[in-house]
Scaffold this motif. Structure first.
Motif, PDB file in Angstrom:
ATOM      1  N   ASP A   1       0.798  -1.224   0.000  1.00  0.00           N
ATOM      2  CA  ASP A   1       0.000   0.000   0.000  1.00  0.00           C
ATOM      3  C   ASP A   1       0.835   1.281   0.000  1.00  0.00           C
ATOM      4  O   ASP A   1       0.378   2.320  -0.484  1.00  0.00           O
ATOM      5  N   ASN A   2       2.054   1.219   0.553  1.00  0.00           N
ATOM      6  CA  ASN A   2       2.817   2.471   0.670  1.00  0.00           C
ATOM      7  C   ASN A   2       4.127   2.487  -0.110  1.00  0.00           C
ATOM      8  O   ASN A   2       4.809   3.515  -0.146  1.00  0.00           O
ATOM      9  N   VAL A   3       4.496   1.360  -0.726  1.00  0.00           N
ATOM     10  CA  VAL A   3       5.813   1.308  -1.353  1.00  0.00           C
ATOM     11  C   VAL A   3       5.942   2.280  -2.531  1.00  0.00           C
ATOM     12  O   VAL A   3       7.011   2.868  -2.744  1.00  0.00           O
ATOM     13  N   ALA A   4       4.878   2.485  -3.279  1.00  0.00           N
ATOM     14  CA  ALA A   4       4.964   3.423  -4.402  1.00  0.00           C
ATOM     15  C   ALA A   4       5.233   4.840  -3.894  1.00  0.00           C
ATOM     16  O   ALA A   4       6.060   5.574  -4.461  1.00  0.00           O
ATOM     17  N   ASP A   5       4.574   5.252  -2.813  1.00  0.00           N
ATOM     18  CA  ASP A   5       4.826   6.567  -2.237  1.00  0.00           C
ATOM     19  C   ASP A   5       6.261   6.675  -1.735  1.00  0.00           C
ATOM     20  O   ASP A   5       6.905   7.726  -1.877  1.00  0.00           O
ATOM     21  N   ALA A   6       6.759   5.591  -1.141  1.00  0.00           N
ATOM     22  CA  ALA A   6       8.131   5.587  -0.641  1.00  0.00           C
ATOM     23  C   ALA A   6       9.125   5.781  -1.776  1.00  0.00           C
ATOM     24  O   ALA A   6      10.080   6.556  -1.662  1.00  0.00           O
ATOM     25  N   VAL A   7       8.920   5.073  -2.868  1.00  0.00           N
ATOM     26  CA  VAL A   7       9.808   5.193  -4.026  1.00  0.00           C
ATOM     27  C   VAL A   7       9.747   6.600  -4.606  1.00  0.00           C
ATOM     28  O   VAL A   7      10.781   7.196  -4.939  1.00  0.00           O
ATOM     29  N   ARG A   8       8.550   7.148  -4.721  1.00  0.00           N
ATOM     30  CA  ARG A   8       8.405   8.492  -5.283  1.00  0.00           C
ATOM     31  C   ARG A   8       9.093   9.536  -4.404  1.00  0.00           C
ATOM     32  O   ARG A   8       9.639  10.522  -4.904  1.00  0.00           O
ATOM     33  N   THR A   9       9.099   9.318  -3.107  1.00  0.00           N
ATOM     34  CA  THR A   9       9.670  10.296  -2.193  1.00  0.00           C
ATOM     35  C   THR A   9      11.184  10.191  -2.083  1.00  0.00           C
ATOM     36  O   THR A   9      11.902  11.199  -2.153  1.00  0.00           O
ATOM     37  N   VAL A  10      11.691   8.975  -1.921  1.00  0.00           N
ATOM     38  CA  VAL A  10      13.110   8.771  -1.617  1.00  0.00           C
ATOM     39  C   VAL A  10      13.953   8.521  -2.858  1.00  0.00           C
ATOM     40  O   VAL A  10      15.128   8.855  -2.893  1.00  0.00           O
ATOM     41  N   ASP A  11      13.365   7.937  -3.888  1.00  0.00           N
ATOM     42  CA  ASP A  11      14.111   7.541  -5.082  1.00  0.00           C
ATOM     43  C   ASP A  11      15.294   6.640  -4.718  1.00  0.00           C
ATOM     44  O   ASP A  11      16.447   6.936  -5.065  1.00  0.00           O
ATOM     45  N   PRO A  12      15.039   5.529  -4.014  1.00  0.00           N
ATOM     46  CA  PRO A  12      16.143   4.659  -3.603  1.00  0.00           C
ATOM     47  C   PRO A  12      16.600   3.750  -4.734  1.00  0.00           C
ATOM     48  O   PRO A  12      15.880   3.543  -5.718  1.00  0.00           O
ATOM     49  N   PHE A  13      17.787   3.190  -4.578  1.00  0.00           N
ATOM     50  CA  PHE A  13      18.260   2.168  -5.501  1.00  0.00           C
ATOM     51  C   PHE A  13      17.372   0.928  -5.405  1.00  0.00           C
ATOM     52  O   PHE A  13      17.076   0.277  -6.411  1.00  0.00           O
ATOM     53  N   ALA A  14      16.948   0.605  -4.175  1.00  0.00           N
ATOM     54  CA  ALA A  14      16.121  -0.578  -3.958  1.00  0.00           C
ATOM     55  C   ALA A  14      15.249  -0.387  -2.727  1.00  0.00           C
ATOM     56  O   ALA A  14      15.505   0.489  -1.891  1.00  0.00           O
ATOM     57  N   VAL A  15      14.220  -1.207  -2.627  1.00  0.00           N
ATOM     58  CA  VAL A  15      13.382  -1.262  -1.431  1.00  0.00           C
ATOM     59  C   VAL A  15      13.461  -2.669  -0.859  1.00  0.00           C
ATOM     60  O   VAL A  15      13.698  -3.642  -1.582  1.00  0.00           O
ATOM     61  N   ASP A  16      13.242  -2.769   0.444  1.00  0.00           N
ATOM     62  CA  ASP A  16      13.422  -4.022   1.177  1.00  0.00           C
ATOM     63  C   ASP A  16      12.196  -4.250   2.044  1.00  0.00           C
ATOM     64  O   ASP A  16      11.792  -3.363   2.796  1.00  0.00           O
ATOM     65  N   VAL A  17      11.621  -5.443   1.963  1.00  0.00           N
ATOM     66  CA  VAL A  17      10.416  -5.734   2.750  1.00  0.00           C
ATOM     67  C   VAL A  17      10.507  -7.126   3.355  1.00  0.00           C
ATOM     68  O   VAL A  17      11.062  -8.041   2.750  1.00  0.00           O
ATOM     69  N   ALA A  18       9.961  -7.270   4.558  1.00  0.00           N
ATOM     70  CA  ALA A  18       9.876  -8.586   5.209  1.00  0.00           C
ATOM     71  C   ALA A  18       8.464  -8.765   5.754  1.00  0.00           C
ATOM     72  O   ALA A  18       7.617  -9.391   5.129  1.00  0.00           O
ATOM     73  N   SER A  19       8.173  -8.163   6.904  1.00  0.00           N
ATOM     74  CA  SER A  19       6.861  -8.360   7.530  1.00  0.00           C
ATOM     75  C   SER A  19       5.724  -7.769   6.713  1.00  0.00           C
ATOM     76  O   SER A  19       4.580  -8.225   6.816  1.00  0.00           O
ATOM     77  N   GLY A  20       6.013  -6.775   5.880  1.00  0.00           N
ATOM     78  CA  GLY A  20       4.965  -6.109   5.110  1.00  0.00           C
ATOM     79  C   GLY A  20       4.333  -6.949   4.026  1.00  0.00           C
ATOM     80  O   GLY A  20       3.332  -6.536   3.430  1.00  0.00           O
TER      81      GLY A  20
END
Length: 216
Positions: free
Chosen positions: A168-187
């Protein structure tokens, strides 16, 4: 395009789910000093890493008691990368980097993300995570993404964003931070240490298709 790491894998079915969803990296947690349902034994970690297909990066996530233990874990598990959590001095990281063949990643607390600059030239990548009282990550809590972006904007090392990410929030996170990668476990879990296939697929798809706000 933002890369995706699915972390905390404990079994082959979840590993296959992550691969089929298009994950770029697979995280296996081993030898940590915190209580987590995602931790596996050294032997299990080795088996999971060995089960990963070519061209998908395997990451051993650990909190070793010292440099010799970190070297031993890399030799036994044979991951493509090792991700360290905990307070490790830059000189120790530089020494470790020279002793292992694996890529070296370091997790830093989002509350002190500016400190990442002191590690920029001794690691291959920096993961910014929401801190826990016990020194580990995996809190399932987000942090201030605007502050994280500002603190890491000038780093040479690739930045991996973690902490409370979900489909639900990963797209907003990418748009805000512009990271090389995202990491998820419990989500993306149905229960502690067990992935939800639909959530994994949705997370990968939404992370891949998001675009930073700086892009036209």
């Amino acid at each position: 395009m933002t890369r995706v790491k699915i972390c905390g894998l404990t079994n082959e079915d979840d590993l296959e789910t992550a691969v089929d969803a298009g994950a770029d990296a697979l995280g296996v947690i081993c030898d940590v000093s915190v209580d987590t349902p995602r931790e596996v034994s050294v032997e299990r970690a080795r088996d999971l890493v060995a089960a990963a297909p070519p061209f998908v990066t395997t990451v051993l996530v650990t909190m070793p008691t010292g440099l010799e233990r970190a070297i031993e874990l890399v030799e036994r598990v044979e991951p493509d990368a090792i991700q360290l959590h905990g307070d490790v001095p830059p000189d120790d990281l530089a020494f470790l980097r020279g002793k292992i063949d694996s890529t070296l990643l370091l997790a830093v607390d989002a509350d002190d993300a500016a400190r990442a600059e002191s590690y920029d030239d001794v690691v291959d990548g920096l993961l910014v995570d929401t801190p826990a009282d016990d020194g580990g990550g995996g809190t399932g809590r987000t942090h201030d993404w605007d502050r994280t972006r500002a603190a890491t904007a000038d780093l040479e090392s690739p930045v991996i964003l973690a902490g409370g990410l979900t489909p639900d929030n990963v797209a907003d996170a990418v748009r805000t931070v512009d990271p090389f990668a995202v990491d998820v476990a419990s989500g993306v879990e149905a229960a502690g240490g067990v992935k939800d296939p639909d959530a994994v697929r949705s997370f990968v798809d939404r992370a891949r298709n998001a675009r930073p706000t700086a892009e036209p």
